[in-house]
Design an enzyme around this catalytic site. Sequence first.
Site, PDB file in Angstrom:
ATOM      1  N   ALA A  24       0.842  -1.200   0.000  1.00  0.00           N
ATOM      2  CA  ALA A  24       0.000   0.000   0.000  1.00  0.00           C
ATOM      3  C   ALA A  24       0.877   1.249   0.000  1.00  0.00           C
ATOM      4  CB  ALA A  24      -0.921   0.000   1.211  1.00  0.00           C
ATOM      5  N   VAL A  26       1.083   5.225   1.581  1.00  0.00           N
ATOM      6  CA  VAL A  26       0.602   5.932   2.766  1.00  0.00           C
ATOM      7  C   VAL A  26       0.662   7.440   2.520  1.00  0.00           C
ATOM      8  CG1 VAL A  26       0.819   6.164   5.272  1.00  0.00           C
ATOM      9  CG2 VAL A  26       1.552   4.058   4.161  1.00  0.00           C
ATOM     10  N   LYS A  41      -3.823   4.892   4.450  1.00  0.00           N
ATOM     11  CA  LYS A  41      -3.099   3.848   3.713  1.00  0.00           C
ATOM     12  C   LYS A  41      -4.029   3.328   2.621  1.00  0.00           C
ATOM     13  CE  LYS A  41       0.010   1.274   5.493  1.00  0.00           C
ATOM     14  NZ  LYS A  41       0.855   0.319   6.215  1.00  0.00           N
ATOM     15  N   ASP A 135       3.380  -9.984  11.291  1.00  0.00           N
ATOM     16  CA  ASP A 135       4.403  -9.311  10.468  1.00  0.00           C
ATOM     17  C   ASP A 135       5.183  -8.307  11.320  1.00  0.00           C
ATOM     18  OD1 ASP A 135       5.843  -8.793   8.184  1.00  0.00           O
ATOM     19  OD2 ASP A 135       4.463  -7.272   7.441  1.00  0.00           O
TER      20      ASP A 135
END
Length: 615
Positions: A24, A26, A41, A135
């Site tokens: 993505a 931002v 985002k 993550d």
Amino acid sequence: MITKGQKINDRYEIIRSIGEGGMANVYLALDTILDRRVAVKVLRGDLANDEKFVRRFQREAISASSLSHPNIVEMYDVGEDDGNYFIVMEYVEGKSLKSLIKKRGGLTLPEVLDIMLQLTDGIACAHNSYIIHRDIKPQNILVLDDGRVKITDFGIAQALKRGELTETNSVMGSVHYLPPEQANGTGTTIKSDIYSLGIVMFELLTGKVPFKGENAVEIAIKQMKEPMPDIHAYKDGIPQSIENIILKATAKNPKNRYDSVLEMQEDIKTALSKEREDEKRIVFRYPESDNEQEEKETISRSEKNAELEDLFEKEKEKKSNKRLWIIGLIILFIAFVICFVIFVLPSFKKVPDVKVPNVENTEVSAAIRELEQLGFIVEAKTEEQYSDTIEAGRVIKTNPGADRTVKKGTSITVVVSLGLEGFLSENYVGKNYIEVKTMLETRGLKVTIEEKEYTEKEAEEAKIKENTVVAQDIKEGVELKKGESVTLTIPKIVVTYPDFTDGTWTTEKVKEFCDKQGIKLEVKTVNTNDHPDNTIITQDRASESKVVKGVKLTITVTKKLPDPKPSDDNKPNDDTQNPSGTTPTNPEPDPTTPDTPNNSSDGTQTGGTTPSKES
């Protein structure tokens, strides 16, 4: 393409780009309703075209929006606007932990412990809400100027497809912190986040990641196979208690890791205590790999061989005074015995290898019978687990698992299904519906949201708040199981038209109301002295009727008539006065003369006679 000044969802005005990632982009934006800066985002174009990914992205973002913790970046909103899928988050003015490590290398031990205590506190909050980050890496951790850290991208990593090891910056950045079970596709648990935290702690201390490679696959294989490197080779003066925390957090076998993030946090708090100054290197309770036990057996056999050789030498020394031929016989005899013990005898006692059969989804008695026929010893006490796929009373798996090759006579534990895990429903009325929906969906229920309209007055009288549950189709205390459906009713607050003619409203206030509700306002004026100036006397939308965005409202406002001015005929004029007393031009009609009024075509009246002018 998102550009400066563009509005997302007719609310978030883009100020500038602040970052690009593999998943993505931002942007810094202004929330025009709440007048605050936010981070927006926006999903990358190719991912936005993947329906499955978008659904996972929205579900995980909504789930993560329930988190509230000082060390977690707060998530405000999630939605779609003209094909752009976005999430709106708290804007944090700080730099990523990765950029700090690149700038300074390894940090000081007090700094590392402070950062790790904050990280474990934030991750523990997420785990308590049944949310796994999946993550954790320095790129997803922001450092503020006051030393606080904030974790971002909660729940978003889950939306990515499993096993996706490509050369994108996103995955290449993540694979250095990828736990072995996630790399091999086994699945993730809270212990997967603990592994990533251990890798981050190693990098904070040394300034380097423990495993490197030419590509993501090579690094993932090292995560699964290679032991953690010795931290002292990178940095001197690290206490053993600190290295033990990293080793326990990054154990290949999840059984050897901390059972919870809070347990890891407690270990960090006491790492530099006096009681742990002489701490020994950690020894794991469970094997780190399937081959580890065999390696231990091989080492044990080598040690026994060494003992036999020592015995041989001692016997040789004791008999040194005997004749050479006797010594020779003894040596030959001992050599024969040693060879027999080492090479021949084990072949007689060798236990054959047997492959564990797959008895999943079979009756327990049938599974035990099959295992015993193959020569396994089945433990009398079975283990029980809830299962989404296996019917209650049938076998889920065995331990050791199916297709494992083990020695005949190995003990095997059978794991039996308890069926779907159920829980008792609660009274959810008055609670935030997003939190309730997330909790129920996490437990596998299908949640439907219905809306019930309330006017602002009705909502105020009933003390009903937006985004709260007002009704549910299940009773409190009912057992619910995965796959069942639940309907929650939430309020839809309907705005109604006020009575603009009650004397308290001005045209300006009506315009503010219309702008806020998205209504077009038309103002008509009427000249009258029956009401004060600028009084609203009519509206074409009835009061208490429902406001619909985009419609037109017409109001009528009074405008005072001007004061009448004197006509020219009534003004005194010296030039027209006749001082001699003669009859003036256009004298007044004689009131004694009867007039017959005639109506002209323009509506004016004319007299029956008209006096003549005098010269």
